[in-house]
Design a protein around this motif. Structure first.
Motif, PDB file in Angstrom:
ATOM      1  N   GLY A  16     -14.071  32.219 115.208  1.00 36.09           N
ATOM      2  CA  GLY A  16     -14.234  32.433 113.772  1.00 36.09           C
ATOM      3  C   GLY A  16     -15.197  33.559 113.482  1.00 36.09           C
ATOM      4  O   GLY A  16     -15.666  33.715 112.355  1.00 36.09           O
ATOM      5  N   LEU A  17     -15.504  34.363 114.501  1.00 38.09           N
ATOM      6  CA  LEU A  17     -16.483  35.426 114.332  1.00 38.09           C
ATOM      7  C   LEU A  17     -16.023  36.442 113.278  1.00 38.09           C
ATOM      8  O   LEU A  17     -16.797  36.846 112.419  1.00 38.09           O
ATOM      9  CB  LEU A  17     -16.713  36.123 115.675  1.00 38.09           C
ATOM     10  CG  LEU A  17     -17.758  37.241 115.699  1.00 38.09           C
ATOM     11  CD1 LEU A  17     -19.117  36.716 115.279  1.00 38.09           C
ATOM     12  CD2 LEU A  17     -17.862  37.862 117.080  1.00 38.09           C
ATOM     13  N   LEU A  18     -14.729  36.800 113.344  1.00 37.68           N
ATOM     14  CA  LEU A  18     -14.240  37.810 112.409  1.00 37.68           C
ATOM     15  C   LEU A  18     -14.318  37.319 110.963  1.00 37.68           C
ATOM     16  O   LEU A  18     -14.637  38.064 110.055  1.00 37.68           O
ATOM     17  CB  LEU A  18     -12.810  38.219 112.769  1.00 37.68           C
ATOM     18  CG  LEU A  18     -12.717  39.131 114.004  1.00 37.68           C
ATOM     19  CD1 LEU A  18     -11.286  39.279 114.463  1.00 37.68           C
ATOM     20  CD2 LEU A  18     -13.327  40.499 113.730  1.00 37.68           C
ATOM     21  N   LYS A  19     -14.051  36.014 110.777  1.00 36.95           N
ATOM     22  CA  LYS A  19     -14.141  35.439 109.443  1.00 36.95           C
ATOM     23  C   LYS A  19     -15.586  35.483 108.969  1.00 36.95           C
ATOM     24  O   LYS A  19     -15.876  35.805 107.815  1.00 36.95           O
ATOM     25  CB  LYS A  19     -13.631  34.003 109.462  1.00 36.95           C
ATOM     26  CG  LYS A  19     -13.757  33.298 108.113  1.00 36.95           C
ATOM     27  CD  LYS A  19     -13.341  31.835 108.239  1.00 36.95           C
ATOM     28  CE  LYS A  19     -13.681  31.054 106.992  1.00 36.95           C
ATOM     29  NZ  LYS A  19     -15.137  30.891 106.789  1.00 36.95           N
ATOM     30  N   GLU A  20     -16.503  35.187 109.886  1.00 37.42           N
ATOM     31  CA  GLU A  20     -17.914  35.179 109.520  1.00 37.42           C
ATOM     32  C   GLU A  20     -18.394  36.564 109.134  1.00 37.42           C
ATOM     33  O   GLU A  20     -19.188  36.726 108.203  1.00 37.42           O
ATOM     34  CB  GLU A  20     -18.750  34.624 110.674  1.00 37.42           C
ATOM     35  CG  GLU A  20     -19.421  33.349 110.240  1.00 37.42           C
ATOM     36  CD  GLU A  20     -20.253  32.663 111.298  1.00 37.42           C
ATOM     37  OE1 GLU A  20     -21.146  33.299 111.869  1.00 37.42           O
ATOM     38  OE2 GLU A  20     -20.005  31.476 111.499  1.00 37.42           O
ATOM     39  N   ILE A  21     -17.887  37.565 109.848  1.00 38.15           N
ATOM     40  CA  ILE A  21     -18.264  38.944 109.536  1.00 38.15           C
ATOM     41  C   ILE A  21     -17.802  39.298 108.122  1.00 38.15           C
ATOM     42  O   ILE A  21     -18.522  39.927 107.348  1.00 38.15           O
ATOM     43  CB  ILE A  21     -17.646  39.900 110.581  1.00 38.15           C
ATOM     44  CG1 ILE A  21     -18.334  39.690 111.935  1.00 38.15           C
ATOM     45  CG2 ILE A  21     -17.762  41.344 110.143  1.00 38.15           C
ATOM     46  CD1 ILE A  21     -17.619  40.342 113.077  1.00 38.15           C
ATOM     47  N   ARG A  22     -16.590  38.856 107.792  1.00 38.38           N
ATOM     48  CA  ARG A  22     -16.040  39.148 106.468  1.00 38.38           C
ATOM     49  C   ARG A  22     -16.844  38.430 105.384  1.00 38.38           C
ATOM     50  O   ARG A  22     -17.213  39.014 104.367  1.00 38.38           O
ATOM     51  CB  ARG A  22     -14.581  38.690 106.431  1.00 38.38           C
ATOM     52  CG  ARG A  22     -13.807  39.227 105.260  1.00 38.38           C
ATOM     53  CD  ARG A  22     -12.578  38.391 105.004  1.00 38.38           C
ATOM     54  NE  ARG A  22     -12.960  37.057 104.554  1.00 38.38           N
ATOM     55  CZ  ARG A  22     -12.102  36.063 104.374  1.00 38.38           C
ATOM     56  NH1 ARG A  22     -10.831  36.233 104.639  1.00 38.38           N
ATOM     57  NH2 ARG A  22     -12.520  34.888 103.950  1.00 38.38           N
ATOM     58  N   ASP A  23     -17.132  37.148 105.625  1.00 33.55           N
ATOM     59  CA  ASP A  23     -17.916  36.392 104.646  1.00 33.55           C
ATOM     60  C   ASP A  23     -19.301  37.008 104.440  1.00 33.55           C
ATOM     61  O   ASP A  23     -19.829  37.052 103.334  1.00 33.55           O
ATOM     62  CB  ASP A  23     -18.078  34.937 105.106  1.00 33.55           C
ATOM     63  CG  ASP A  23     -16.776  34.164 104.983  1.00 33.55           C
ATOM     64  OD1 ASP A  23     -15.831  34.698 104.364  1.00 33.55           O
ATOM     65  OD2 ASP A  23     -16.705  33.045 105.509  1.00 33.55           O
ATOM     66  N   TYR A  24     -19.849  37.470 105.574  1.00 37.75           N
ATOM     67  CA  TYR A  24     -21.170  38.073 105.528  1.00 37.75           C
ATOM     68  C   TYR A  24     -21.149  39.292 104.589  1.00 37.75           C
ATOM     69  O   TYR A  24     -22.064  39.498 103.781  1.00 37.75           O
ATOM     70  CB  TYR A  24     -21.569  38.469 106.944  1.00 37.75           C
ATOM     71  CG  TYR A  24     -23.007  38.899 107.145  1.00 37.75           C
ATOM     72  CD1 TYR A  24     -24.041  38.331 106.407  1.00 37.75           C
ATOM     73  CD2 TYR A  24     -23.342  39.849 108.110  1.00 37.75           C
ATOM     74  CE1 TYR A  24     -25.352  38.711 106.619  1.00 37.75           C
ATOM     75  CE2 TYR A  24     -24.654  40.236 108.332  1.00 37.75           C
ATOM     76  CZ  TYR A  24     -25.657  39.674 107.574  1.00 37.75           C
ATOM     77  OH  TYR A  24     -26.956  40.042 107.789  1.00 37.75           O
ATOM     78  N   ALA A  25     -20.059  40.058 104.700  1.00 37.96           N
ATOM     79  CA  ALA A  25     -19.931  41.247 103.849  1.00 37.96           C
ATOM     80  C   ALA A  25     -19.857  40.858 102.374  1.00 37.96           C
ATOM     81  O   ALA A  25     -20.433  41.525 101.510  1.00 37.96           O
ATOM     82  CB  ALA A  25     -18.694  42.047 104.265  1.00 37.96           C
ATOM     83  N   LEU A  26     -19.145  39.747 102.083  1.00 35.25           N
ATOM     84  CA  LEU A  26     -19.032  39.304 100.694  1.00 35.25           C
ATOM     85  C   LEU A  26     -20.404  38.987 100.111  1.00 35.25           C
ATOM     86  O   LEU A  26     -20.748  39.403  99.002  1.00 35.25           O
ATOM     87  CB  LEU A  26     -18.152  38.053 100.610  1.00 35.25           C
ATOM     88  CG  LEU A  26     -16.686  38.247 100.986  1.00 35.25           C
ATOM     89  CD1 LEU A  26     -15.960  36.913 100.968  1.00 35.25           C
ATOM     90  CD2 LEU A  26     -16.024  39.223 100.022  1.00 35.25           C
ATOM     91  N   VAL A  27     -21.175  38.261 100.864  1.00 38.99           N
ATOM     92  CA  VAL A  27     -22.486  37.863 100.373  1.00 38.99           C
ATOM     93  C   VAL A  27     -23.424  39.070 100.311  1.00 38.99           C
ATOM     94  O   VAL A  27     -24.294  39.156  99.450  1.00 38.99           O
ATOM     95  CB  VAL A  27     -23.077  36.753 101.261  1.00 38.99           C
ATOM     96  CG1 VAL A  27     -24.415  36.286 100.712  1.00 38.99           C
ATOM     97  CG2 VAL A  27     -22.123  35.576 101.335  1.00 38.99           C
ATOM     98  N   ALA A  28     -23.197  40.015 101.239  1.00 40.58           N
ATOM     99  CA  ALA A  28     -24.064  41.194 101.297  1.00 40.58           C
ATOM    100  C   ALA A  28     -24.069  41.946  99.969  1.00 40.58           C
ATOM    101  O   ALA A  28     -25.103  42.455  99.538  1.00 40.58           O
ATOM    102  CB  ALA A  28     -23.607  42.121 102.425  1.00 40.58           C
ATOM    103  N   ARG A  29     -22.910  41.991  99.304  1.00 41.39           N
ATOM    104  CA  ARG A  29     -22.849  42.663  97.994  1.00 41.39           C
ATOM    105  C   ARG A  29     -23.827  42.029  97.025  1.00 41.39           C
ATOM    106  O   ARG A  29     -24.556  42.709  96.314  1.00 41.39           O
ATOM    107  CB  ARG A  29     -21.487  42.481  97.360  1.00 41.39           C
ATOM    108  CG  ARG A  29     -20.373  43.132  98.070  1.00 41.39           C
ATOM    109  CD  ARG A  29     -19.151  42.966  97.192  1.00 41.39           C
ATOM    110  NE  ARG A  29     -17.967  43.248  97.967  1.00 41.39           N
ATOM    111  CZ  ARG A  29     -16.758  43.304  97.437  1.00 41.39           C
ATOM    112  NH1 ARG A  29     -16.592  43.053  96.163  1.00 41.39           N
ATOM    113  NH2 ARG A  29     -15.737  43.579  98.194  1.00 41.39           N
ATOM    114  N   LEU A  30     -23.779  40.704  96.980  1.00 44.01           N
ATOM    115  CA  LEU A  30     -24.636  39.983  96.033  1.00 44.01           C
ATOM    116  C   LEU A  30     -26.099  40.225  96.359  1.00 44.01           C
ATOM    117  O   LEU A  30     -26.927  40.442  95.474  1.00 44.01           O
ATOM    118  CB  LEU A  30     -24.344  38.486  96.078  1.00 44.01           C
ATOM    119  CG  LEU A  30     -22.880  38.105  95.898  1.00 44.01           C
ATOM    120  CD1 LEU A  30     -22.721  36.599  95.987  1.00 44.01           C
ATOM    121  CD2 LEU A  30     -22.374  38.610  94.538  1.00 44.01           C
TER     122      LEU A  30
END
Lengths: 440, 442
Positions: free
Chosen positions: A137-151
């Protein structure tokens, strides 16, 4: 960007990492920690460090530490920059819809949303779960991380965004697009190093995207700089080398008993993977043991090539002199170094390589491969090509048998390594920031 | 009249604890006492004790008509003495009925027969002594570790004075021939060879409770009818199996004990069947032919070869490194080292390193307490390294060590001399003092 005014007071840096002590599993966490500590020494830098998961027991000395798992994402709308470096902001409906469980997901999905809408699984407080590890699930985590990074970027005004290694590039890009602030990416390793040439196309794509989106790229050695320029097609003037340094290691004892054997001990320490060149170490051990019997070889670490290495030592008939310890925790590494007569790092491709510096601090002579970034700055170490097992065997034999040589490496090496300070690296990084802010 | 020759093997190794590189030179204790004790206790309660009780009942009821043979390894007996002395007692009781024959074997279920005649002889003698000490029998028939046999091993065993040897009735050896006769060794025909009937043995040992087996469920009537159906001229049916088949491999709930009881009763009742011990078979039957086994066989796996113990590089390396110490061991007089030396030879250590069934997690794995054969190998080699260091201090190998040992001995001698002189001195001083005091008195 209003660069001219900002430079006079504090330079605000928003840094994205993947791990932070004490929850680290590799060289990346160690390097990030060292660098942030070095930067904390610089007066006019105000550093905010973001990790996917903050456990709460970290000790961020003189900086702000944010865990992405603690950021609620229950807003309905927020802005994002639609790519390019334009300053235009677009107000759109949220492309992210948080949900807590599968049921809710299906209810949400059954409603009509634009095709660009993304669904994000969160907990009851609308926060995203992060493991902060390297598991499935690493790739999913990277994507989620990017989402939160904006905020996070929107809530924490900054002048520079700095992202460490491919896991955080998407986060860095997202934050940079959301705020329009320049992006620095820091290459600690590329997938060519990790995979031994057999790159994962998805990882490569993420890496390349990050490098292309960045305003400046920092590499940890010229070896890596060359890799970035040649393999990723990045213009050389965009890439700057800033060498890592090493924290003063503590001299605390671990849990291991004192050295129990009279023989000389030759140590390999690291993941037992293609990148680290364990096979060459085994072959060199075989050559050394043909000449001298009072030596033992220790391979500390674990990895996907471990079983192959064990079988190889058996086939060479040296298994009674070649020992595998598995992964060593914490100060047990110090214990191992205290019984080591020479440390060998035969990496096939090592962007930097901090372990030999730690060994030198503990008075251990080191043999390193020319294919490591650290060989570019070290003088008091024996350097060989990773594939040249005869030269490696020669060097090991020499250090073990000629005490004056070993003694020289111990004293000169220690002095040399004590010069390598993280504050120095931090100042180099600051120069990179300055050059960007001036350009803008 | 066909002879039914029942033979059970019992073996339990001293399992090693996790022994790391860092333990070498620091800690000389290699064994996992906890798991050894719990495994012994568990198998004693589930298998050995209830099975012995059953056999004792049968022996008492049927007098000398019921016969059975055992080979119990030295290391298993040692562990019984440590952890389950009641097992030894129950075997002693069983022995007193006169229906039991104990066979010779290697002390630690070792592979020494494949390597070194001296180490092998040593192990066999040590085991014989132990059997005599505990059960008062001097074994006449030999059973090698895991039924390993070859012409050469047979000849060695004959030289040691045994009259017969047990082995596997391997199909690739016998071809069209039947295992149900008495054979002789190809080099020395004075050594008789008993061949295991693997089909009928495994029907009990492996298949008894297998519900997918087309003959399931197996009843004593059915089994005896098979025994009776074996060709008219066949003389002996060798049923050899692990004793843990009763109660462990085949659970009590599957009815294995009831089966064994009913089987014994029906055989005794039968007009064409009777129980015989291996020695009786050897004394009463005429050998039918020579059996030629140029390459070693065993009773393990489909291949019936040595690949479970010496199949891969790791196993061979460990095996070579172990027996490379044999000359030093021959000169060693330290009792502790000899004890460890025996335990280290157990074939189980090599079995744990087998990669044959690593991928499909077959039965090999369930017998190993290691996560992988590689881990087993690392552990064993670490133990071996420590053992070697200890051995070198007792029996020096190189010139330097020799010198050290020599100096050590000189030092000891000198110290002894000094002590002696000091004692002399004290004695003289005492007498002198006495003289002076006596003089004063005068």
């Amino acid at each position: 960007m209003d660069a001219t005014g900002k430079l006079e007071d504090q330079m605000k840096v928003l840094m994205f990492g993947w791990e932070f002590p004490p929850h680290i599993s590799g060289g990346l966490g160690t390097a990030c920690y060292g660098l942030t500590k070095g930067m904390a020494e610089i007066e006019d830098i105000d550093l905010t460090f973001v990790v996917p998961r903050a456990f709460g027991d970290e000790d961020p000395s003189r900086m702000k530490l944010i865990g992405a798992n603690n950021i609620p994402i229950n807003r309905t709308t927020f802005s994002f920059n639609d790519g390019d470096n334009t300053m235009e902001y677009l107000e759109v409906d949220s492309p992210i819809l948080p949900y807590v469980n599968e049921d809710e997901f299906w209810i949400l999905k059954s409603k009509r949303y634009s095709s660009q809408t993304k669904f994000v699984e969160t907990d009851e407080n609308s926060k995203i779960e992060f493991s902060g590890g390297y598991g499935p699930g690493l790739l999913k985590e990277i994507r989620d991380y990017a989402l939160v990074a904006r905020l996070i970027a929107e809530d924490n005004p900054c002048d520079i965004i700095h992202a460490h290694d491919w896991l955080t590039y998407p986060a860095g890009i997202a934050a940079s697009r959301a705020t329009g602030k320049p992006l620095v990416i820091h290459v600690h390793a590329t997938d060519f190093d990790r995979s031994g040439g057999d790159v994962n196309p998805r990882v490569y794509a993420i890496e390349r995207e990050g490098m292309e989106a960045a305003d400046k790229i920092i590499t940890v050695s010229n070896l890596t700089r060359k890799m970035v320029v040649e393999k990723y097609g990045i213009p050389p003037e965009k890439v700057v080398t800033v060498y890592n340094a090493v924290e003063s290691v503590n001299h605390e004892k671990g849990t291991l008993p004192p050295k129990g054997v009279n023989d000389k001990v030759v140590t390999f320490l690291g993941r037992i993977t293609m990148q680290k060149g364990p096979g060459y170490f085994v072959e060199a051990a075989y050559l050394v043991l043909k000449k001298m019997q009072n030596a033992r070889f220790v391979m500390a670490g674990s990895g996907d090539m471990m079983n192959e290495m064990i079988a190889r030592t058996a086939a060479l008939g040296i298994a009674d002199k070649f020992h595998f310890t598995g992964f060593l925790k914490g100060n047990d590494v110090n214990d191992l170094f205290s019984m080591t007569d020479v440390f060998v790092m035969p990496s096939v491709s090592e962007p930097f390589g901090i372990v030999p510096l730690e060994a030198m601090q503990l008075n251990v002579p080191v043999i390193i491969s020319n294919q490591s970034g650290v060989s570019e700055i070290l003088k008091h170490a024996i350097k060989i090509d990773f594939w040249d097992t005869y030269a490696m065997a020669d060097a090991i034999y020499g250090v073990l048998n000629y005490t004056s040589l070993a003694q020289h490496f111990k004293t000169a090496g220690k002095t040399e390594v004590e010069e390598l300070k993280w504050t120095h690296s931090a100042r180099e990084v600051r120069k990179v920031y300055e050059s960007i802010l001036k350009e803008n | 009249m066909k002879s039914i020759c029942l033979f059970f093997q019992i073996h339990q190794p001293f399992r090693h604890r996790r022994y790391r590189f860092f333990d070498i030179g620091n800690d000389h204790y290699y064994y996992d006492d906890y798991s050894n004790e719990s495994i012994i206790r568990n198998i004693a309660d589930k298998s050995y004790l209830p099975a012995n009780k059953l056999l004792l009942d049968l022996a008492k009821k049927m007098g000398n008509k019921f016969k059975v043979a055992f080979s119990i390894t030295g290391v298993a007996l040692e562990q019984f003495e440590l952890y389950a002395p009641d097992v030894i007692e129950s075997f002693q009781k069983l022995t007193k009925t006169g229906c039991v024959e104990f066979l010779a074997e290697t002390y630690s279920h070792s592979l020494s027969s494949l390597k070194d005649i001296d180490a092998f002889t040593d192990q066999v003698k040590k085991h014989d002594d132990q059997i005599f000490r505990l059960f008062g029998q001097k074994p006449r028939v030999f059973r090698n570790t895991e039924m390993i046999y070859s012409d050469e091993i047979g000849e060695k065993v004959a030289k040691l004075g045994y009259s017969a040897m047990l082995t596997e009735g391997a199909k690739h050896i016998l071809g069209w021939k039947s295992p149900d006769y008495l054979y002789v060794n190809a080099i020395n025909p004075r050594l008789k060879v008993l061949m295991r009937n693997y089909k009928l043995s495994d029907d009990i040992g492996f298949r008894f409770s297998d519900k997918n087996w087309d003959k399931y469920p197996l009843t004593a009537e059915k089994y005896v009818s098979w025994l009776e159906k074996v060709g008219e001229k066949e003389e002996v049916i060798n049923l050899f199996m692990g004793y843990d088949s009763f109660g462990t491999r085949q659970p009590k709930e599957a009815g294995i004990f009831d089966f064994l009881k009913a089987l014994a009763e029906q055989v005794v009742k039968s007009d064409t069947l009777r129980f015989s011990t291996p020695s009786e078979v050897v004394d009463e039957l005429q050998p039918i032919s020579v059996v030629s086994v140029p390459h070693a066989i065993s009773w393990s796996d489909e291949e019936r070869d040595l690949s479970a113990w010496l199949g891969n590089e790791m196993q061979k390396e460990a095996f070579e490194k172990l027996y490379a110490m044999k000359e030093q061991m021959a000169r060693c007089t330290n009792a502790e080292l000899h004890k460890d030396w025996n335990y280290l030879q157990a074939s189980d250590h090599f079995f744990y390193m087998s990669t044959k069934y690593f991928s499909d997690g077959d039965r090999h794995r369930s017998y190993s307490h290691f996560d992988s054969p590689y881990e087993a190998f690392i552990n064993y080699m670490n133990v071996l390294s420590d053992f070697k260091i200890r051995l070198n201090t007792h029996v020096p190998e190189s010139e330097v060590e020799n010198e050290i040992a020599l100096l050590h001995r000189m030092l000891e001698e000198k110290e002894e001399k000094i002590k002696k002189m000091e004692a002399d001195l004290r004695r003289l001083q005492k007498t002198k003092r006495q003289k002076t005091t006596s003089r004063k008195k005068k």
